[in-house]
Enzyme design. Structure first.
Site: not given
Ligand code: CP
Ligand code: NVA
Length: 306
Positions: A291, A223, A131, A263, A134, A104
């Site tokens: 997930r 989101d 992502h 998400c 997700q 990440r």
């Molecule tokens: N939806 C998601 O990716 O959540 P986290 O940021 O908690 O991993």
């Molecule tokens: N769009 C959000 C998703 C978090 C899971 C971010 O990137 O923070």
């Protein structure tokens, strides 16, 4: 036994059949629970996370354990990455110990650099651009309510309300492969990736009002307005996204059997109302659970021997 290096950096690293098979296998893993086979026996995955996470981190760690393997969590705070060790060197070294890397980070290019230098499978656990893990869970959740066949039909309408962000981009990739209809309501200046939109050739479009996107939708998806790394833009974004809340009045425009996805984490009262998140149409906690199941299917497929 030989294993081809397969990465999962974006949804379109799979083809249509591969994506559908993964969603189907995830549904099987959901039924198997902890009683399934242990294809990761003796293997260890590494999680390199430069942003916060609850769901992704925990579900990958639990997935690895339930598949018979182990997981090591690595944050820049505790590793030499935080002190400037080049990512190329880190990727090559970690590949000597580990069987897969789940990453990440911010810039998508950093992820592709890691994937280029690591000789083991690399998984995108969220970048600024996408992502995909997700969206695998979102597709499983959608198929649970409307059937897997529906994902392949233009009659299934998915509405996206809000920022054309990493999540929206991965939904566009799924749309390009599968064939459902995707209508994204984004304020001007917050459109998703134009090249991805173009790949959907008539199946996806951007509109400027949430009502236009949500009317008749099977799935209402949203989101946060400010993603991780955009915290300084929160005030400006709150002004720009005024009127883009997914509330009961908006959801009433969708089909009576519509589901609402988010998400998570959610900002109740900003992009989604508390009543909708907690209401009968909300599938967000099934979505979060999924997930785990999709990532078990993903790890199994990436780490399978040839
Ligand atoms: N939806 C998601 O990716 O959540 P986290 O940021 O908690 O991993
Ligand atoms: N769009 C959000 C998703 C978090 C899971 C971010 O990137 O923070």
């Amino acid at each position: 036994m030989a294993r081809t290096k397969r990465d999962f950096l974006r949804i379109t690293d799979l083809d249509r059949d591969g994506l559908l098979e993964l969603v189907e296998r995830a549904a099987e893993w959901k039924l198997l629970g902890r009683t399934g086979p242990r294809p990761l026996d003796g293997m260890t995955i590494g999680l390199v996370f430069e942003k916060a996470s609850t769901r992704t981190r925990v579900s990958f760690e639990v997935a690895a354990g339930q598949l018979g393997g182990g997981a090591v969590f690595l944050s820049p705070r505790d590793t030499q990455l935080g002190r400037g060790e080049p990512i190329q060197d880190t990727a090559r070294v970690l590949a000597r110990y580990l069987d897969a890397l789940v990453v990440r980070t911010f810039e998508h290019e950093k992820l592709t650099t890691i994937a280029h230098h690591a000789s083991i499978p690399v998984v995108n656990a969220l970048t600024d651009a996408s992502h995909p893990c997700q969206v695998l869970a979102d597709l499983l959740t959608t198929s649970e309510r409307f059937g897997a066949e529906a994902l392949q039909k233009p009659g299934l309408r998915v509405a996206w309300v809000g920022d054309g962000n990493n999540m929206a981009n991965s939904w566009l990739e799924a749309c390009a492969l599968l064939g459902f209809e995707l209508v994204l309501a984004c304020p001007s200046g917050y459109d998703p990736d134009a090249a991805l939109l173009a790949r959907c050739a008539g199946r996806a479009r951007v509109v400027r009002t949430p009502v236009e996107a949500v009317t008749g939708a099977h799935v209402v998806n949203t989101d946060v307005w400010a993603s991780m790394g955009q915290e300084a833009e929160q005030g400006r974004r709150e002004r720009d996204f005024a009127g883009f809340i997914v509330d009961e009045a908006l959801v009433a425009r969708a089909r009576p059997d519509a589901i609402v996805l988010h998400c998570l984490p959610a900002h109740r009262g900003e992009e989604i109302s508390d009543a909708v998140l907690e209401g009968p149409r909300s599938a967000v906690f099934d979505q979060a659970e999924n997930r785990l199941h999709v990532q078990k299917a993903l790890l199994e497929s990436l780490l399978a021997c040839d």
